[in-house]
Design an enzyme around this catalytic site. Structure first.
Site, mmCIF file in Angstrom:
data_model
loop_
_atom_site.group_PDB
_atom_site.id
_atom_site.type_symbol
_atom_site.label_atom_id
_atom_site.label_comp_id
_atom_site.label_asym_id
_atom_site.label_seq_id
_atom_site.Cartn_x
_atom_site.Cartn_y
_atom_site.Cartn_z
ATOM 1 N N GLU A 147 0.909 -1.255 -0.139
ATOM 2 C CA GLU A 147 0.105 0.242 -0.340
ATOM 3 C C GLU A 147 1.334 1.427 -0.184
ATOM 4 O OE1 GLU A 147 -3.167 -0.028 3.169
ATOM 5 O OE2 GLU A 147 -3.945 -1.960 2.756
ATOM 6 N N HIS A 148 0.533 2.161 -0.759
ATOM 7 C CA HIS A 148 0.641 3.484 -0.668
ATOM 8 C C HIS A 148 2.015 3.623 -1.312
ATOM 9 C CE1 HIS A 148 -2.725 4.303 2.053
ATOM 10 N NE2 HIS A 148 -1.464 3.247 3.457
ATOM 11 N N ARG A 149 2.404 2.794 -2.469
ATOM 12 C CA ARG A 149 3.864 2.200 -2.826
ATOM 13 C C ARG A 149 4.778 2.362 -1.984
ATOM 14 N NH1 ARG A 149 3.385 2.731 -7.778
ATOM 15 N NH2 ARG A 149 5.451 2.830 -8.582
ATOM 16 N N LEU A 150 4.309 1.740 -0.786
ATOM 17 C CA LEU A 150 5.428 1.191 0.105
ATOM 18 C C LEU A 150 6.416 -0.021 -0.023
ATOM 19 C CD1 LEU A 150 4.602 3.069 2.803
ATOM 20 C CD2 LEU A 150 5.450 4.248 1.538
ATOM 21 N N HIS A 151 6.405 -0.326 -1.794
ATOM 22 C CA HIS A 151 6.604 -1.997 -2.043
ATOM 23 C C HIS A 151 7.946 -2.645 -1.100
ATOM 24 C CE1 HIS A 151 4.173 -0.077 -5.271
ATOM 25 N NE2 HIS A 151 4.536 0.117 -5.572
#
Length: 192
Positions: A169-173
């Site tokens: 989520e939230h591009r916190l890959h």
């Protein structure tokens, strides 16, 4: 989670085979032309293990020509349903004739005939020309086995680097990378 990149690949690939509706073995293959122009297309993974990742193609295709000049490639598996991808980079070598023969024999007869009829990657004046060539090849091999064309075979990408990417989520890959060393693999993380 496994600390061996091949065991981790097997785990993710097994999950992808169960969840992806079509072509879970599809991978983007990137090569480079002699002028430095990158080139990418989709191919199908047909074998894998600690020695590398195997695909098959016409040896007179654009990709084969590029690999003859620069025998290195990058692969990308993207499984949207799992929100995961795997990137693989390394040198490319042809597989043995015996390995190519065995895989070719496992293909459907129509696919075997298509390998003979197609001048892959070359200009085609119209679809009817290809269909006529296919019918000629079908008649040529009618009633017998279809041998592997001499210009058709497999290639193995031997990984030097493998990156496992998981969507968060939230591009916190999450990015986990393995780099081949002389004795095994170094493992680390990358910023998203």
């Amino acid at each position: 989670m496994p600390d061996d990149p091949f065991a981790l690949f097997d785990l993710w690939y097994t999950e992808a085979r169960a969840s992806e509706l079509n072509d879970s073995n599809a991978m983007a293959l990137a090569t480079v032309a002699p002028d430095g122009q990158p080139s990418v297309r989709m191919v199908l993974l047909k074998g894998h293990g600690p020695d590398g990742f195997v695909f098959y193609t016409n040896g007179e295709s654009r990709k084969a020509g590029e690999l003859a000049v620069t025998p290195r490639a990058a692969l990308l598996f993207h499984w949207k349903s799992l929100r995961r991808q795997i990137r693989i980079e390394g040198p490319v070598t042809p597989v043995s004739a015996a390995e190519s023969d065995a895989y070719f024999a496992s293909r459907s007869r129509d696919s075997q005939l298509g390998a003979w009829a197609s001048d892959q990657s070359r200009p085609l004046p119209d679809r009817a020309t290809f269909e006529a060539r296919y019918e000629d090849v079908r008649a040529r091999f009618e009633g017998g086995d279809v041998p592997r064309p001499p210009h058709w075979g497999g290639y193995r990408v031997t990984p030097e680097r493998i990156e496992f990417w998981m969507d968060r989520e939230h591009r916190l890959h999450e990015r986990r990378v393995f780099t081949r060393t002389g004795t095994g693999w170094d493992e680390g993380l990358l910023y998203p």
